[in-house]
Design a protein around this motif. Structure first.
Motif, mmCIF file in Angstrom:
data_model
loop_
_atom_site.group_PDB
_atom_site.id
_atom_site.type_symbol
_atom_site.label_atom_id
_atom_site.label_comp_id
_atom_site.label_asym_id
_atom_site.label_seq_id
_atom_site.Cartn_x
_atom_site.Cartn_y
_atom_site.Cartn_z
ATOM 1 N N GLU A 1 -0.493 -1.434 -1.321
ATOM 2 C CA GLU A 1 0.832 -1.634 -1.908
ATOM 3 C C GLU A 1 0.755 -2.607 -3.088
ATOM 4 O O GLU A 1 1.394 -2.413 -4.120
ATOM 5 N N ILE A 2 -0.039 -3.670 -2.907
ATOM 6 C CA ILE A 2 -0.136 -4.665 -3.984
ATOM 7 C C ILE A 2 -0.839 -4.072 -5.192
ATOM 8 O O ILE A 2 -0.378 -4.208 -6.334
ATOM 9 N N ILE A 3 -1.954 -3.377 -4.953
ATOM 10 C CA ILE A 3 -2.694 -2.761 -6.067
ATOM 11 C C ILE A 3 -1.809 -1.737 -6.783
ATOM 12 O O ILE A 3 -1.750 -1.667 -8.016
ATOM 13 N N ARG A 4 -1.097 -0.959 -5.997
ATOM 14 C CA ARG A 4 -0.209 0.062 -6.566
ATOM 15 C C ARG A 4 0.823 -0.597 -7.471
ATOM 16 O O ARG A 4 1.143 -0.104 -8.548
ATOM 17 N N CYS A 5 1.302 -1.735 -7.022
ATOM 18 C CA CYS A 5 2.289 -2.475 -7.799
ATOM 19 C C CYS A 5 1.643 -3.030 -9.070
ATOM 20 O O CYS A 5 2.188 -2.909 -10.160
ATOM 21 N N LEU A 6 0.401 -3.598 -8.948
ATOM 22 C CA LEU A 6 -0.251 -4.223 -10.103
ATOM 23 C C LEU A 6 -0.655 -3.202 -11.155
ATOM 24 O O LEU A 6 -0.688 -3.513 -12.342
ATOM 25 N N LEU A 7 -0.975 -1.959 -10.724
ATOM 26 C CA LEU A 7 -1.383 -0.924 -11.675
ATOM 27 C C LEU A 7 -0.287 -0.629 -12.679
ATOM 28 O O LEU A 7 -0.544 -0.107 -13.762
ATOM 29 N N GLN A 8 0.928 -0.944 -12.321
ATOM 30 C CA GLN A 8 2.033 -0.684 -13.248
ATOM 31 C C GLN A 8 2.277 -1.876 -14.166
ATOM 32 O O GLN A 8 3.308 -1.948 -14.836
ATOM 33 N N THR A 9 1.328 -2.823 -14.179
ATOM 34 C CA THR A 9 1.368 -4.035 -14.991
ATOM 35 C C THR A 9 2.760 -4.661 -15.049
ATOM 36 O O THR A 9 3.371 -4.764 -16.113
ATOM 37 N N PRO A 10 3.269 -5.071 -13.924
ATOM 38 C CA PRO A 10 4.601 -5.660 -13.910
ATOM 39 C C PRO A 10 4.595 -7.105 -14.421
ATOM 40 O O PRO A 10 3.547 -7.768 -14.383
ATOM 41 N N GLN A 11 5.730 -7.552 -14.915
ATOM 42 C CA GLN A 11 5.881 -8.956 -15.304
ATOM 43 C C GLN A 11 6.372 -9.774 -14.108
ATOM 44 O O GLN A 11 6.107 -10.954 -14.003
ATOM 45 N N LEU A 12 7.163 -9.083 -13.259
ATOM 46 C CA LEU A 12 7.717 -9.758 -12.078
ATOM 47 C C LEU A 12 7.309 -8.975 -10.840
ATOM 48 O O LEU A 12 7.509 -7.762 -10.779
ATOM 49 N N ILE A 13 6.731 -9.660 -9.877
ATOM 50 C CA ILE A 13 6.325 -8.999 -8.631
ATOM 51 C C ILE A 13 7.146 -9.578 -7.495
ATOM 52 O O ILE A 13 7.223 -10.802 -7.330
ATOM 53 N N ILE A 14 7.806 -8.695 -6.774
ATOM 54 C CA ILE A 14 8.607 -9.145 -5.634
ATOM 55 C C ILE A 14 7.842 -8.856 -4.359
ATOM 56 O O ILE A 14 7.399 -7.732 -4.123
ATOM 57 N N LEU A 15 7.647 -9.872 -3.539
ATOM 58 C CA LEU A 15 6.931 -9.711 -2.274
ATOM 59 C C LEU A 15 7.894 -10.045 -1.134
ATOM 60 O O LEU A 15 8.406 -11.158 -1.064
ATOM 61 N N ASP A 16 8.128 -9.074 -0.265
ATOM 62 C CA ASP A 16 9.088 -9.283 0.825
ATOM 63 C C ASP A 16 8.324 -9.586 2.110
ATOM 64 O O ASP A 16 7.644 -8.720 2.646
#
Lengths: 520, 375
Positions: free
Chosen positions: A152-167
């Motif tokens: 899930e984290i890698i999938r999120c990082l691949l989209q090069t986000p500026q803000l990452i929300i972790l629940d």
């Protein structure tokens, strides 16, 4: 995205409000997240954290309020919009297909048509560079919960986000896995990315977060620097008042007390391809003691609970014994009649029927054990069921809006107090509880824990399965760890430490863990 | 533009009670339009359809004859549906009840006496229950969908009956007509008040069944079990209630009641078996069950209403020359409006503008102000 201003706010939220029917889940919430900070969103369950985050990620639409991204007003109408802006999210409950590989899961969510090989290569490179090693070819179904979170984290990082929300990212991790995650988060911060970190675990917030916004009942009650606060002061902000500490009197004479619940070589084949098999589990819970079972979610706790409760029967009748008699071939009703009581993890839909009144939900687990009091000739004695329900409501301090409301109308904590109280009211000699205070506010949790300890001290055997280590250390006389369907020997609480339990949760050999501790 | 159903936080208790009446009113309005399109004055058509068929005492007896099987079947179905078990095949269970119950008068016409009728009724219930146990067995053993299996078994039952009355059970003295011999006197369900009209004991069975099932569902542990397993199966398992047992209980109960309706109809109203013994009672009873809000007492009222649609259909056919398919149309509209009203009690409708759902339009940042206007 527009030009970066150092120190400027990446995200600014003003007066965000979300109303569900009569409940105002978020009430004029303000929130600022600067570039390159780890910002904690603190609050008890039901404080409105998830609602706020869902609005930021576009899965819920606010009733009113404004969101500014890089200083510009934006409307986040769908998760797609959020992703395009540069907001990525790692959910508490993963949305992965177990029958697909990690890379295939990632490709599905990227949805940009790039070949699977490219995605796999990118994912592998990224995962190693952030210290989260991941094999993109592995089937999700074979992976541990911690590894799934990495996807899930890698999938999120691949989209090069500026803000990452972790629940609530650490709720499924061992302490050691959590440490690794924190290193990754610090790396991301160093790269200038912002992180919104949702948690109710105060120690970790103090450890890694730069600023915190505290929510209570849908409102922002404060902003603070968590490093300058104590865990107690943060808890006070979250809860609104002091939380009564749980008192655990030392257990006496346990060694000679009879074992009321015995599990002997319990083995269960997986019912579905993704269920965890139980492997030769043995455990004895004696009269007067509380035994805790720790473990990362999804290591067989659910399967174990079903087997002990009798929702699933055993082939070997002797593998579950209650008060010295074989119970493995008995149904849940038969086991209840032997003096056992059970509280499952899910409140709505498992422990209680949501659309039924509390009095009817009392009947749910006690129609057989209290057959004489509640049923006569097949007819339900509504008056005695009602008065028993009121007795439990008073004893457990269940807050409600109607005399006999539907279960779904209660808050999670109040319903849990009722469900636990329903079983305590029987004075069971064996009590098995899965996640006694999951999603319950601190005050209600302390009440439930105290009640479980008192039940044990009055001569019952209490078995508590939980993923919350703090809770287990507060409650238990000994803690065993479940990992991949196996159960370790219980460690007496005097010898148990977070680190020892954490190593066992991660799958270390029991002897190995002991040894390392002695060396250290 | 897109239409979305959004779950209401609370269901209105008032509208839950009103919804069958609103549905009925809407059916009348839509039916009036239909009559007007057919070139008939809607008001006089309604008088012929709904008022005239019940203006005399003997006609009320006819109403009771039509309502009895509907109520008997529907109270059984209401238990199934409360348990979230979908028996759609009551028509077939009705037919098999009729066939089983007819074994005595057709194969042993020499057997006479007061035992004949009770045995026939018991055999009828047994036949319906046995036939209903097929989809129950398939569901519990092989997880088949009971909607499909129970529905398909209706056609099997109908064709089996057709073969029986044309083949092995045909009356040798019947001039080749596809029917069995007339039942003997001991095998006929007596009429309640023979001086006033034809209504037989079947209507009493229906009322007794309705009250008994109402008592079971509202006061007994068994009814509680049905409701728990229907609303949250996992909580039901936690309570120690077995789902497979419940599947059999529901199918056997509703099958037995449908079978009782079948043999009562054949023994009371028809007097012999013939290729077609039901104008679709087993299907119309599904409408009755929902119109009665799955409450056995409501089902009695709903059964009378639906029985009237049958009588009205016959009346407009003879008085106005309109096809009696009108009755089917009325029944269909009624079910449609009942389910529609129920949906709107649980959900509200939200219209979503086109602009917001366009994948790119909403995503562009600078489109945001335009979106604001579009709203």
């Amino acid at each position: 995205m527009s030009a970066n201003h150092d120190g400027a706010n990446l995200l600014e939220v003003r007066g965000l409000t979300k109303i569900f029917g009569t409940l105002t889940a978020c009430n004029h919430v303000d929130l600022n997240i600067a570039k390159g900070e780890i910002h904690a969103l603190l609050g008890e369950n039901g404080a409105g954290k998830s609602t706020l985050v869902k609005m930021l990620f576009g899965s819920l639409e606010p009733n009113s309020g404004e969101i500014f991204w890089d200083g510009k007003p934006v409307k986040i109408t769908s998760p797609g919009v959020a992703k395009k802006l540069g907001i990525g999210m790692v959910f508490q409950h993963f949305s992965l297909f177990e029958a697909l590989t990690a890379a295939e899961n990632i490709a599905l969510s990227l949805n940009d048509g790039s070949p699977i090989g490219t995605i796999a290569a990118k994912a592998r490179a990224l995962s190693y560079s952030y210290g989260l090693p991941l094999d993109p070819e592995s089937l999700v179904g074979d992976l541990s919960v911690g590894e799934r979170q990495r996807i899930e984290i890698i999938r999120c990082l691949l989209q090069t986000p500026q803000l990452i929300i972790l629940d609530e990212p650490t709720s499924v991790l061992t302490p050691q896995e959590a440490d690794k995650l924190f290193e990754t988060l610090e790396r991301l911060r160093a790269e200038g990315k912002s992180i919104l970190y949702i948690s109710h675990r105060l120690e970790e917030v103090k450890r890694i977060c730069d600023r915190a916004t505290v929510l209570r009942h849908g409102k922002v009650v404060g902003h603070c620097n968590p490093r300058q606060e104590t865990a107690a002061s943060l808890a006070r902000m979250m809860v609104g008042n002091e939380v009564k500490a749980v008192v655990r009197a030392p257990a006496e004479g346990i060694e000679t007390a009879p074992a009321l619940l015995e599990i002997r070589g319990l083995t269960r084949k997986p019912a579905t391809p993704f269920a965890i098999p139980l492997k030769n589990i043995s455990l004895a819970v004696r009269a007067g003691e509380v035994i805790g079972i720790a473990g990362v979610a999804g290591n067989g706790q659910g399967e174990f609970f079903e087997s002990v409760s009798g929702e699933v029967l055993q082939q070997d009748a002797g593998s579950v014994r209650i008060r010295g008699k074989d119970a493995g071939a008995l149904s849940i009703t038969g086991r209840r009649l032997m003096g056992a009581a059970f509280v499952p993890e899910e409140r709505l839909g498992h422990g209680a029927a949501p659309r039924m009144k509390l009095s009817e939900n009392l009947l749910l687990s006690r129609h057989a054990t209290d057959g004489k009091a509640f049923v006569s000739g097949g007819m339900v004695k509504n008056a005695s069921v009602y008065s028993a329900a009121q007795r439990i409501i008073t004893a457990m301090d269940v807050r409600k809006s109607a005399p006999d409301p539907e279960a779904a109308a209660l808050s999670g904590g109040n319903l849990q107090k009722f469900i636990v109280g329903r079983e305590l009211d029987r004075r069971p000699s064996v009590m098995v509880v899965n996640q006694p205070t999951w999603g319950v506010d601190a005050g209600a949790a302390a009440h439930i824990r105290q009640a479980l300890i008192e039940l044990a001290r009055s001569g019952s055997a209490v078995l508590v399965i939980s993923q919350d280590l703090d809770e287990l250390f507060e409650l238990s006389d000994a803690i065993a760890v479940m990992h991949n369907g196996e159960l370790s020997q219980p460690l007496p609480i005097a010898e148990a430490t977070f680190e020892k339990i954490g190593l066992l949760m991660g799958g270390a050999e029991p002897g190995h863990a002991e040894h390392r501790m002695e060396v250290a | 533009m897109r239409i979305e159903l959004v779950k209401r936080p609370q269901r209105s208790a008032l509208f839950s009670v009103l919804s069958p009446f609103i549905a009925f009113a809407l059916t009348i309005v839509a039916g009036g339009i239909m009559f007007a399109l057919l070139g008939v004055n809607p008001f006089s058509a309604f008088e012929i359809y709904f008022v005239e068929p019940i203006s005399q005492l003997w006609q009320l007896h006819e109403l009771a004859i039509k309502a009895a099987p509907l109520i008997l079947i529907a109270v059984g179905l209401s238990v199934c549906y409360k348990a979230n078990i979908w028996n759609i095949g009551a028509e077939g269970q009705f037919v098999f009840g009729a066939i089983f119950g007819s074994i005595i008068p057709v194969m042993f016409p020499g057997f006479e006496g007061p035992l004949v009728l009770p045995l026939m009724l018991l055999l009828g219930m047994l036949g319906g229950a046995l036939y209903a146990s097929i989809p129950a067995l398939l569901k519990t053993r092989f997880s088949t969908n009971e909607i499909l299996t129970s529905l398909m078994l209706v056609y099997v039952a109908q064709l089996f009956l057709d073969w029986m009355v044309r083949g092995p059970w045909r009356d040798p003295q019947g001039h080749g007509f596809p029917q069995t011999i007339q039942f003997g006197d001991w095998a006929v369900l007596p009429q309640l008040m023979p001086d006033d009209g034809r209504a037989n004991w079947g209507f009493v069975f229906a009322l007794v069944a309705a009250v008994a099932i109402w008592l079971m569902m509202s006061r007994m542990l068994k009814g509680f079990e049905v409701r728990v397993l229907g609303s949250s199966p996992r909580a039901g398992r936690f309570a120690g209630f077995g789902f497979n047992k419940m599947v059999f209980f529901c199918f056997l109960l509703s099958g037995a009641l449908a079978g009782l309706a079948g043999i009562s109809e054949v023994s009371g109203a028809i007097g012999q078996l013939q290729p077609v013994i039901s104008p679709g009672y087993g299907f119309t009873a599904i409408i009755v069950a929902f119109l009665g809000r799955l409450n056995p007492l409501g089902i009695v009222a709903a059964g009378l209403v639906l029985a009237l649609t049958y009588l009205g259909g016959e009346a407009v056919q003879s008085a106005l020359g309109i096809s009696d398919k009108v009755a089917r149309v009325f029944q269909g509209m009624l079910l449609f409006f009942v389910l529609g009203c129920d949906t709107l009690i649980h959900y509200r409708i939200r219209l979503i503008g086109l602009a917001l759902t366009k994948p790119n339009g909403a995503a562009k940042l600078d489109a945001a102000p335009k979106l604001e206007e579009a709203r």
